[in-house]
Motif scaffolding. Structure first.
Motif, PDB file in Angstrom:
ATOM      1  N   UNK A 137      40.445  40.378  51.670  1.00 48.93           N
ATOM      2  CA  UNK A 137      41.241  40.914  50.367  1.00 48.93           C
ATOM      3  C   UNK A 137      41.172  40.745  48.979  1.00 48.93           C
ATOM      4  N   UNK A 138      40.415  39.540  48.745  1.00 49.54           N
ATOM      5  CA  UNK A 138      40.067  39.184  47.503  1.00 49.54           C
ATOM      6  C   UNK A 138      38.985  40.033  46.642  1.00 49.54           C
ATOM      7  N   UNK A 139      38.520  40.982  47.617  1.00 54.01           N
ATOM      8  CA  UNK A 139      37.228  41.929  47.202  1.00 54.01           C
ATOM      9  C   UNK A 139      37.971  43.079  46.685  1.00 54.01           C
ATOM     10  N   UNK A 140      39.213  43.510  46.963  1.00 55.51           N
ATOM     11  CA  UNK A 140      40.018  44.576  46.209  1.00 55.51           C
ATOM     12  C   UNK A 140      39.934  44.697  44.976  1.00 55.51           C
ATOM     13  N   UNK A 141      39.858  45.760  44.307  1.00 57.86           N
ATOM     14  CA  UNK A 141      39.596  46.041  42.838  1.00 57.86           C
ATOM     15  C   UNK A 141      41.114  45.922  42.180  1.00 57.86           C
ATOM     16  N   UNK A 142      42.035  45.847  43.065  1.00 61.77           N
ATOM     17  CA  UNK A 142      43.402  45.646  42.655  1.00 61.77           C
ATOM     18  C   UNK A 142      44.366  45.528  43.655  1.00 61.77           C
ATOM     19  N   UNK A 143      45.340  44.794  43.694  1.00 67.01           N
ATOM     20  CA  UNK A 143      46.238  44.270  44.976  1.00 67.01           C
ATOM     21  C   UNK A 143      46.607  45.617  45.674  1.00 67.01           C
ATOM     22  N   UNK A 144      46.539  45.736  46.691  1.00 67.60           N
ATOM     23  CA  UNK A 144      46.922  46.634  47.649  1.00 67.60           C
ATOM     24  C   UNK A 144      46.034  47.814  47.414  1.00 67.60           C
ATOM     25  N   UNK A 145      44.982  48.059  46.775  1.00 68.75           N
ATOM     26  CA  UNK A 145      44.043  49.148  46.831  1.00 68.75           C
ATOM     27  C   UNK A 145      43.219  49.162  47.990  1.00 68.75           C
ATOM     28  N   UNK A 146      43.005  50.375  48.410  1.00 69.62           N
ATOM     29  CA  UNK A 146      41.967  50.683  49.171  1.00 69.62           C
ATOM     30  C   UNK A 146      40.469  50.494  48.958  1.00 69.62           C
ATOM     31  N   UNK A 147      40.467  50.460  47.583  1.00 68.20           N
ATOM     32  CA  UNK A 147      38.923  50.159  47.222  1.00 68.20           C
ATOM     33  C   UNK A 147      38.488  48.834  47.177  1.00 68.20           C
ATOM     34  N   UNK A 148      37.163  48.528  47.525  1.00 66.57           N
ATOM     35  CA  UNK A 148      36.775  47.092  47.198  1.00 66.57           C
ATOM     36  C   UNK A 148      35.612  47.069  46.518  1.00 66.57           C
ATOM     37  N   UNK A 149      35.390  46.039  45.815  1.00 68.10           N
ATOM     38  CA  UNK A 149      34.001  45.742  45.140  1.00 68.10           C
ATOM     39  C   UNK A 149      33.042  45.349  45.940  1.00 68.10           C
ATOM     40  N   UNK A 150      31.941  46.095  45.879  1.00 62.78           N
ATOM     41  CA  UNK A 150      31.001  45.918  46.978  1.00 62.78           C
ATOM     42  C   UNK A 150      30.344  44.712  46.839  1.00 62.78           C
ATOM     43  N   UNK A 151      30.003  44.156  45.844  1.00 64.69           N
ATOM     44  CA  UNK A 151      29.481  42.934  45.565  1.00 64.69           C
ATOM     45  C   UNK A 151      30.420  41.824  46.254  1.00 64.69           C
ATOM     46  N   UNK A 152      31.551  41.702  46.226  1.00 65.44           N
ATOM     47  CA  UNK A 152      32.522  40.617  46.559  1.00 65.44           C
ATOM     48  C   UNK A 152      32.672  40.911  48.183  1.00 65.44           C
TER      49      UNK A 152
END
Length: 524
Positions: free
Chosen positions: A498-513
């Motif tokens: 969940x910490x890899x989300x680009x914002x809380x509750x976002x369905x998009x995740x930062x790939x590196x994280x």
């Protein structure tokens, strides 16, 4: 839409059409035989953040709706019906069952005949429903990412990228790939030069006469549940496929253990088994006929010879039963009838019979639970003590998703998409390997799976044409973000990420994280 229109206009028009008419879910308790429907209206997908553009997508999909894999359950049940008919032991509804079973057998024996793209008609092929499932899946992919595919198509001559396509090597998976890509090209002909079938991994088996697989086949990724020494033997521990091979053998051994068999037999020993079997079968057969099962007094096998001819008279097939599928109990008879009911749901174009007449909804729900119970332990999360043996052979498939995005992160944009076609036996373990919420929920060996204590359901995890897709976006600074679609529904990665989300509750995740998060899991 006229072909003279620019590709971008065609795809945008397709996007509007698809968004305006989302498919509807199929009613019924068909478990993993449930015909496919997307689980979310595309019009409700989250828009990517400002500044991000799609640069890549990848998919793994189960084959589409199919026929029975062999003449087994149908022939055994038909033998039972014939004996009941000879004893005048059928109810009015039961008298209609035999002709419907025979119609189903004929449809399976000739399945795919006259369909362009189906090489060998017969059992195990895609139905018309299955073909359309993959054609529509491809159309929705194009509609979801019109700017990606328009750009890829426009650059095909000057900066070609690849649409990499691989499959398990099994006919229905190969055919699903074919119908999927045909649909892509019908909607976007400019993509044709980009289709690429990579060479199959070779040479295997190691140290023996190699078994060459056709281009585009990758058993280590897409048939890893059933790797075999005669085709896939890997002796070298340094070989990149060794872990998958070893995990496959460990899984196949687990399937044969007494521990596994004890888990699988639980539903048949419950009082509900006898109750539902009687409820289903007494609508079709007289009680006296059914009583013959008591004490092992009756059994019916898939024997006999059946000849079927196509409507145009040009194809005739004779099928002979092996005698290996045997009905020795009421529970076995009812389960085999459920199997026909479930498969018929995806063969509505080929089989005029309505098998729901023979399977009341409350009984269908019960037998779906029994099938879910079996799949949960055989293909799904299983027990905590099993330590992931039912899904570790799918780790290579999971890692292949990450390797594809790693290439993008390095600036290697040769692949515009990777399309993989496989089976439930790989989709279900992959969902567990991904740690998806409501999917990876193993139980203690002392607690038996039930609908009350576990959210795992085959119709949600792996209906026909089930699929997992990753859409990858990039901004001007080079940041990559990923969205996961599972059966075309925006889906969270494992909770630990969940910490890899680009914002809380976002369905998009930062790939590196995201990669870092799953890297920690892979080394547990």
């Amino acid at each position: 839409m006229p072909p003279s229109l620019p590709l971008s206009s065609m795809l945008l028009g397709l996007a509007c059409t698809i968004s305006a008419a989302p498919a509807q879910a199929v009613e019924g308790h068909y478990q993993t035989k449930t015909p496919y429907a997307p689980q979310q209206d595309p019009a409700t997908y989250a828009a990517p953040p400002a500044g991000f553009q799609p640069i890549y997508t990848q998919l793994v999909a189960r084959h589409g709706s199919r026929g029975l894999t062999g003449m087994k359950n149908d022939a055994a049940l038909y033998t039972m019906w014939q004996q009941a008919a000879a004893q005048d032991a059928l109810t009015p509804l039961g008298r209609e069952l035999g002709p419907d079973i025979l119609a189903l057998m004929k449809a399976n024996a000739l399945l795919g005949y006259g369909v362009a793209g189906i090489e060998r008609p017969g059992y195990g092929n895609l139905s018309q429903t299955g073909i359309e499932e993959h054609r529509q899946l491809a159309a929705r992919m194009l509609a979801r990412l019109p700017t990606l595919f328009a750009q890829v198509g426009q650059d095909a001559a000057t900066a070609p990228r690849q649409l990499v396509t691989i499959d398990s090597g099994v006919g229905r998976a190969r055919d699903s790939a074919r119908f999927f890509t045909q649909s892509l090209l019908e909607h976007a002909p400019a993509l044709a030069p980009l289709l690429y079938l990579p060479p199959a991994p070779a040479p295997y088996p190691q140290g023996r006469a190699s078994v060459l697989q056709p281009a585009g086949v990758n058993r280590f990724l897409l048939y890893a549940h059933k790797l075999a020494p005669q085709t896939d033997f890997v002796a070298d521990r340094a070989n990149p496929h060794y872990a998958s091979y070893a995990a496959s053998l460990a899984y196949q051994y687990y399937e044969r253990t007494k521990q596994m068999q004890a888990l699988m037999i639980i539903p048949a020993r419950l009082p509900a088994a006898a109750t539902h079997a009687r409820h289903v079968l007494e609508r079709l057969f007289t009680p006296a006929f059914l009583d013959q099962f008591d004490g092992g007094g009756a059994s019916y096998a898939d024997t006999g010879s059946y000849t079927f001819t196509s409507a145009d008279g040009k194809l005739t097939r004779t099928m002979k039963g092996s005698g290996k599928t045997v009905i020795r109990s009421l529970n076995a008879a009812a389960m085999k009838l459920y199997a026909l009911y479930a498969i018929a749901a995806g063969m509505r174009h080929e089989v005029p019979a309505d098998f729901s007449r023979y399977m009341p909804a409350e009984d269908a729900r019960y037998y779906a639970y029994v099938a879910d119970h079996e799949d949960f332990y055989q293909k799904g999360p299983a027990t905590t003590a099993s330590a992931g043996v039912t899904w570790r052979f799918a780790l290579a498939l999971r890692d292949d998703f990450f390797k594809e995005v790693d290439a993008l992160a390095r600036g290697d944009l040769r692949h515009a998409a990777k399309l993989r076609f496989t089976h439930a036996e790989m989709l279900i373990p992959l969902a567990s390997a991904m740690g998806l919420k409501q999917v990876l929920a193993p139980l203690p060996a002392s607690t038996s799976y039930s609908y009350e204590n576990n959210p795992w359901r085959g119709q949600n995890v792996s209906p026909m044409a089930a699929n997992m897709q990753w859409d990858v976006y990039r901004n001007g600074a080079g940041q990559l973000i990923v969205r996961l679609l599972y059966n075309e529904k925006e889906t969270d990665f494992q909770a630990a990420c969940d910490g890899a989300r680009i914002a809380p509750d976002s369905v998009f995740y930062d790939y590196g994280k995201l990669k870092t998060c799953y890297g920690h899991v892979a080394t547990r």
